[in-house]
Structures are given as structure tokens and as C-alpha cells.
Design an enzyme around this catalytic site. Structure first.
Site, PDB file in Angstrom:
ATOM      1  N   CYS A  92      18.373 -39.527 -43.395  1.00 10.11           N
ATOM      2  CA  CYS A  92      18.556 -38.474 -42.590  1.00 10.11           C
ATOM      3  C   CYS A  92      18.659 -38.436 -41.084  1.00 10.11           C
ATOM      4  CB  CYS A  92      18.011 -37.312 -43.005  1.00 10.11           C
ATOM      5  SG  CYS A  92      16.029 -37.183 -42.309  1.00 10.11           S
ATOM      6  N   CYS A 160       3.337 -49.859 -42.314  1.00  6.69           N
ATOM      7  CA  CYS A 160       4.023 -50.872 -43.085  1.00  6.69           C
ATOM      8  C   CYS A 160       5.121 -50.242 -43.404  1.00  6.69           C
ATOM      9  CB  CYS A 160       3.064 -51.699 -43.806  1.00  6.69           C
ATOM     10  SG  CYS A 160       3.750 -53.024 -44.622  1.00  6.69           S
TER      11      CYS A 160
HETATM   12 ZN   LIG Z   1      14.860 -38.368 -43.845  1.00  7.77          ZN
END
Ligand SMILES: [Zn+2]
Length: 171
Positions: A92, A160
Site C-alpha cells: 500500500c 528483519c
Molecule cells: Zn501496507
């Protein structure tokens, strides 16, 4: 201690002890990150169906972001990315990391010692025997990676991250 804990986790009491140990390491983060997620509760990305995500993402990105998969270590070109800029969610485009927070952990995945805390949510992850802290994008809830308390100074944290779950926007 780590070896002992792993063995202790085989018993219920050991698992509980591990859980509380993990909880104390991240403090009140889970509570705070639920508020981060709530900010985007009515966002259009939250209403996307799996089919729409499949259309939007590559199969590899879909596997990581939407199914909590893990990319193979050493396969992300972002691990060697050195330019200044921002790392955003590949789902997004919510900004998650600044290039100044990136370092070479030697793990085979892009690693950062700091995250834009207001833009992620976290949860305990029991995929492996030892509980880990999973983190994800606060807006689309796309899985990013796991955070471990063995990072460098100044935070001591190691985020990570699956490279395929990020997109790099050069400054
Ligand atoms: Zn997102």
C-alpha cells in the site's frame, strides 16, 4: 539460556515463561500497535479481497504480504541497496523505513535498526518453536518480517524484513 528455553518450550509452563520473556522485551508495543492499526480501520486497503491482492501483487509479494511467507535468504536486491531514500510497504506504499536505519546484518534479508513505529503493528508469532515478534504494515496489514533484540546500537533492534514486501523510493 537460549538453548535451555527452547527445550523448556516443549512443556506448557516453559512456553508460558518464554512468552512473558518475549513480552517484557518489547514492552507495551502490542498495545500501542493496535492503535496504529485502528487508525486505518476504514481504509480502502482493508476491504480488498484476496483475489484483488493477487491482481495487485506479484506471486512472491502475495505469498509474503498476504500469507506471511518468507522469501529465500539472499534473494532480495534491496539487501544491497545503498542509496538514500525511503522503504515503503509493497502492498500500500505506507512508509516504513528510512535508508539511514538500514544496516548489513549478514542474515540475507534487508535489515534495519529502527522502524517508523507509528506505521506498523506487531503480534507474537508461533510458527517456530520459539515465539517471535511479527510486524506488519499498520494500513494494509501486509506481513513484513520479524523483529529481534540482537540489532546494533542505538536501538539494539533488528527488523528483519522480506525485501519483496518493500519498495524503495530513492530520495
Ligand atoms: Zn501496507
Amino acid at each position: 539460556m537460549a538453548k535451555l528455553s527452547r527445550r523448556a518450550a516443549l512443556s506448557g509452563a516453559g512456553a508460558l515463561a518464554l512468552l512473558s520473556a518475549c513480552g517484557s522485551a518489547i514492552g507495551d508495543e502490542p498495545i500501542r500497535t493496535r492503535a496504529n492499526e485502528a487508525r486505518y480501520a476504514s481504509d480502502a486497503f482493508r476491504r480488498m479481497t484476496p483475489a484483488q491482492w493477487r491482481e495487485r501483487l506479484s506471486p512472491a509479494a502475495f505469498n509474503v504480504l498476504r500469507q506471511e511467507g518468507t522469501e529465500r535468504a539472499g534473494t532480495s536486491p534491496l539487501e544491497d541497496e545503498e542509496r538514500r531514500g525511503t522503504y515503503v510497504c509493497a502492498g500500500c506504499a505506507l512508509p516504513l523505513f528510512r535508508s539511514e536505519w538500514k544496516y548489513h546484518s549478514g542474515s540475507g534479508w534487508p535489515s534495519f535498526f529502527r522502524v517508523m513505529t507509528e506505521n506498523v503493528g506487531t503480534k507474537a508469532d508461533y510458527v517456530l518453536l520459539q515465539p517471535r515478534t511479527e510486524y506488519h504494515c499498520a494500513r494494509c496489514l501486509g506481513h513484513q518480517g520479524h523483529v529481534f533484540p540482537d540489532g546494533p546500537r542505538p536501538t539494539g533492534q533488528r527488523y528483519c524484513n522480506n525485501g519483496v514486501a518493500l519498495r524503495f523510493a530513492p530520495a
